[in-house]
Design a protein around this motif. Structure first.
Motif, PDB file in Angstrom:
ATOM      1  N   TRP A  84      41.204  -4.504 -84.400  1.00 10.75           N
ATOM      2  CA  TRP A  84      40.531  -3.333 -84.255  1.00 10.75           C
ATOM      3  C   TRP A  84      39.113  -3.105 -84.961  1.00 10.75           C
ATOM      4  CZ3 TRP A  84      42.411   1.400 -81.991  1.00 10.75           C
ATOM      5  CH2 TRP A  84      43.713   1.129 -81.902  1.00 10.75           C
ATOM      6  N   MET A 126      46.003   3.881 -83.090  1.00 10.75           N
ATOM      7  CA  MET A 126      45.044   3.947 -84.044  1.00 10.75           C
ATOM      8  C   MET A 126      45.341   4.644 -85.464  1.00 10.75           C
ATOM      9  SD  MET A 126      40.888   5.122 -84.313  1.00 10.75           S
ATOM     10  CE  MET A 126      40.749   4.158 -82.569  1.00 10.75           C
ATOM     11  N   PHE A 179      41.838  -4.611 -78.483  1.00  6.86           N
ATOM     12  CA  PHE A 179      42.237  -3.736 -79.511  1.00  6.86           C
ATOM     13  C   PHE A 179      43.535  -3.852 -80.284  1.00  6.86           C
ATOM     14  CE2 PHE A 179      43.732  -1.316 -76.311  1.00  6.86           C
ATOM     15  CZ  PHE A 179      44.950  -0.671 -76.637  1.00  6.86           C
TER      16      PHE A 179
END
Length: 253
Positions: free
Chosen positions: A37, A56, A33
């Motif tokens: 993403w 995030m 990630f």
């Protein structure tokens, strides 16, 4: 309007796997990630470990999926608004100052210590004052420059997690150990009072209020919703409210 769930599957936090069995549309955060993403349809909502979801929030394409404001969920921030609801004396000091205070003169021979932040570099625990040097040495490499909360030791009794949206509880459960059961009405009323107060102070409309139900009602801690366990709460109510909030936030962008 369908909502895409961004789920972080983690060995130590299995609630996202349970959510995946109840939603129509989801993607899983990939192992790589940090460089890749997931691409998702909007609106979207995230659920997973705080470590990944904090990262995030720095991704412009998907940051809307995280409702939690992690800075405001530090004890050093929200205690100023809800201290009267703690039901215990508590002080916030630098971790490295723990050995500079004569705690037996302030409280007793035992104190309760927890990290200021919810990422929790160490577990909240009761510490004997005579063993404070050893405690500091044990966690020095993780928390040397962090703040910690030191409070008196009280009997908390049963504890309940109340998920709140706009000041109203939308699902709830006892925690942390099964068998789980719903929170009693007086706990729900107490949680909504605290959530409404924080909403009026500019906090997120989506919060968890953890309440202890011993000799009196006490706030255990204030949390978010994207990285907090559901336990025995109604998962359909959890999913519905998270998706409704995701749609509203997307439409307001």
């Amino acid at each position: 309007m369908s909502v895409t769930w961004i789920l972080d599957f983690d060995y130590d936090f299995t609630a996202p796997q349970e959510v995946s069995r109840h939603v129509e549309k989801f993607v899983v955060v990939p192992q790589d990630f940090l460089v890749r993403w997931p691409e998702v349809d909007h609106p979207c909502v995230a659920y997973g470990t705080m470590r990944k979801l904090m990262m995030m929030t720095r991704q412009p394409e998907i940051c809307e999926a995280v409702f939690d404001d992690y800075l405001s969920l530090r004890c050093s921030y929200y205690y100023r608004y809800i201290y009267e609801f703690l039901g215990r004396k508590a002080f916030i000091i630098p971790f490295q100052a723990l050995t500079c205070v004569s705690w037996s003169e302030v409280f007793s021979e035992r104190v309760f210590i927890r990290p200021d932040q919810n990422t929790k570099p160490f577990d909240a625990q009761t510490v004997n004052v005579g063993e404070m040097d050893a405690f500091v040495e044990r966690y020095r490499h993780r928390s040397l420059y962090d703040l910690v909360v030191v409070s008196e030791v009280v009997e908390l009794g049963d504890e309940y997690r109340c998920f709140c949206r706009n000041g109203r509880v939308f699902c709830h459960s006892s925690y942390p150990e099964p068998p789980y059961h719903p929170a009693p009405p007086r706990v729900l009323e107490f949680a909504e009072k605290v959530a409404t107060l924080l909403l009026d102070k500019g906090f997120s409309s989506m919060l968890t209020i953890d309440v202890a139900c011993g000799d009196r009602l006490r706030v255990v801690e204030i949390g978010g919703v994207n990285s907090w366990g559901i336990y025995g709460a109604n998962i359909e109510d959890f999913i519905r409210n998270m998706e409704e909030e995701a749609i509203i936030r997307y439409q307001e962008m």
